[in-house]
Design an enzyme around this catalytic site. Structure first.
Site, PDB file in Angstrom:
ATOM      1  N   LYS A 127      24.461  32.796  -5.471  1.00 14.25           N
ATOM      2  CA  LYS A 127      23.261  33.405  -4.887  1.00 14.25           C
ATOM      3  C   LYS A 127      23.373  34.923  -4.826  1.00 14.25           C
ATOM      4  O   LYS A 127      22.387  35.634  -5.013  1.00 14.25           O
ATOM      5  CB  LYS A 127      23.010  32.865  -3.465  1.00 14.25           C
ATOM      6  CG  LYS A 127      22.430  31.478  -3.445  1.00 14.25           C
ATOM      7  CD  LYS A 127      20.966  31.489  -3.866  1.00 14.25           C
ATOM      8  CE  LYS A 127      20.434  30.068  -4.007  1.00 14.25           C
ATOM      9  NZ  LYS A 127      19.178  29.986  -4.734  1.00 14.25           N
TER      10      LYS A 127
ATOM     11  N   LYS B 299      22.473  23.475 -15.948  1.00 16.27           N
ATOM     12  CA  LYS B 299      21.756  22.319 -15.423  1.00 16.27           C
ATOM     13  C   LYS B 299      20.261  22.589 -15.316  1.00 16.27           C
ATOM     14  O   LYS B 299      19.828  23.743 -15.278  1.00 16.27           O
ATOM     15  CB  LYS B 299      22.320  21.928 -14.065  1.00 16.27           C
ATOM     16  CG  LYS B 299      22.086  22.970 -12.992  1.00 16.27           C
ATOM     17  CD  LYS B 299      22.273  22.388 -11.594  1.00 16.27           C
ATOM     18  CE  LYS B 299      21.959  23.461 -10.574  1.00 16.27           C
ATOM     19  NZ  LYS B 299      21.607  22.989  -9.265  1.00 16.27           N
TER      20      LYS B 299
ATOM     21  N   LYS C  84      14.954  24.276 -10.696  1.00 13.35           N
ATOM     22  CA  LYS C  84      13.543  24.457 -10.376  1.00 13.35           C
ATOM     23  C   LYS C  84      13.074  25.830 -10.820  1.00 13.35           C
ATOM     24  O   LYS C  84      11.931  26.023 -11.177  1.00 13.35           O
ATOM     25  CB  LYS C  84      13.345  24.339  -8.868  1.00 13.35           C
ATOM     26  CG  LYS C  84      13.433  22.917  -8.395  1.00 13.35           C
ATOM     27  CD  LYS C  84      13.065  22.838  -6.925  1.00 13.35           C
ATOM     28  CE  LYS C  84      13.338  21.447  -6.399  1.00 13.35           C
ATOM     29  NZ  LYS C  84      14.027  21.466  -5.120  1.00 13.35           N
TER      30      LYS C  84
END
Ligand code: TRP
Length: 329
Positions: A111, A194, A197
């Site tokens: 993050k 992966k 969203k």
């Protein structure tokens, strides 16, 4: 009966990765366990959603849960922020979570890279809130995708630490759970990593057939195998992985053999893959739309879920307060 807890953040529509990584397991578990499935809308605040988007995202994920077959008559389906007890347990657990271990968490480091201008304390303590979600219902099993493995390990640490600190055997240590196989990681359509969203590499359960065809036809491949029997490159392997989730085994074998004999045409493979994804998602998409149009039903599910979740959560918080030493006068 074992207790199962899992949740998904309400930061956007659910994609095939959420389905095969998490929801498929929720469905298998709901009959034989005491299940709590929720929408992690406190966790969604770490990326600062606009107030006008927050509610819509929660509603969308709820409708998607139900459209996939999660049954609120069997499982407890609820919204995290409807259970304020979780924020009290989060506060209490924060006192025994060390800044060093939180800073070393892989998701936190990621993050920092992704959103360097918004490294808020909620991101740092994300695993503590997640642990609170899980142990507040004294869960034994947590069906999650591979990316959540480290968070589960931290949850076990926090549970064990609490037990040791107060010399109690209060919280069970929950395990990440997947049926049979290893934890699943569904790749994206962009060649690496992966399905996510926000990465723009996913197929959403609510995508229209046209959108799905467009996305799949644009998926990254390579220039084709050059030697018979060679292993597919990562982008092509990823397409095979997705195909093995949605297509018949014969279809997958057919294209594997074509690849092995250097005769594969990726265009044909993608066309087939797109149609098989559509066959899989179309009934779900129709149910999502029906459910979204039925606000009365959604509102009933939410209030019944909140009531059941709060009953379980408030019992735990009451007992934890007692263990810690908060006593009434
Ligand atoms: N961290 C999870 C994710 O990003 C969401 C989540 C929050 C969760 N609390 C949880 C998952 C508790 C399982 C159990 O997907």
């Amino acid at each position: 009966m074992d207790t199962v807890v899992s949740g998904i953040r309400s930061t956007g529509n659910l994609h095939l990765g959420n389905y095969f990584g998490a929801i498929r397991n929720f469905l298998k578990m709901q009959k034989e366990n005491n299940c709590f499935f929720f929408i992690a809308d406190y966790h969604a605040l770490t990326t600062h959603p606009k107030p006008e988007d927050l509610h819509g995202n929660i509603k969308q994920v709820l409708a998607e849960y139900l459209a996939c077959g999660i049954d609120p008559e069997i499982a407890t389906v609820f919204i995290q922020s409807d259970v304020p007890e979780v924020s009290e347990l989060y506060l209490l657990l924060n006192m025994n979570a060390y800044v060093g271990e939180l800073e070393r968490t892989a998701s936190f480091k990621e993050k920092i890279r992704q959103q360097p201008d918004n490294i808020n304390a909620g991101l740092l303590t994300y695993p503590v809130l997640m642990a609170a979600d899980i142990i507040i219902h004294k869960a034994h099993k947590v069906p999650v995708g591979k990316d959540q493995e480290q968070h589960l390990e931290m949850t076990r640490h926090f549970a064990r630490r609490f037990n040791m600190m107060y010399e109690v055997k209060y919280f069970p240590e929950p395990d990440a759970y997947n049926f049979g196989e290893e934890l699943t990681k569904i790749p994206g359509l962009d060649g690496t990593g992966k399905m996510g969203k926000s990465e723009g590499n996913g197929v959403f359960l609510s995508d229209t057939p046209q959108e799905i065809r467009k996305k799949v036809m644009r998926a990254v491949t390579d220039t084709g195998p050059t030697k018979p029997g060679m292993a597919p490159s990562e982008p092509v392997k990823n397409l095979f992985t997705i195909m093995s989730m949605v297509s018949d085994p014969q279809t997958v074998d057919f294209f594997r053999e074509k690849h092995a004999s250097c005769e594969i045409r990726y265009g044909d493979m993608k066309k087939q893959l797109a149609e098989d994804i559509i066959l899989f998602t179309e009934p779900i998409r129709n149910r999502i739309m029906d459910i979204l149009a039925n606000n009365k039903y959604l509102s009933r599910v939410v209030s019944e879920g909140a009531e059941k979740a709060r009953a379980s959560a408030s019992r735990t918080v009451r007992e934890v307060r007692e263990i810690i030493g908060y006593r009434s006068f």
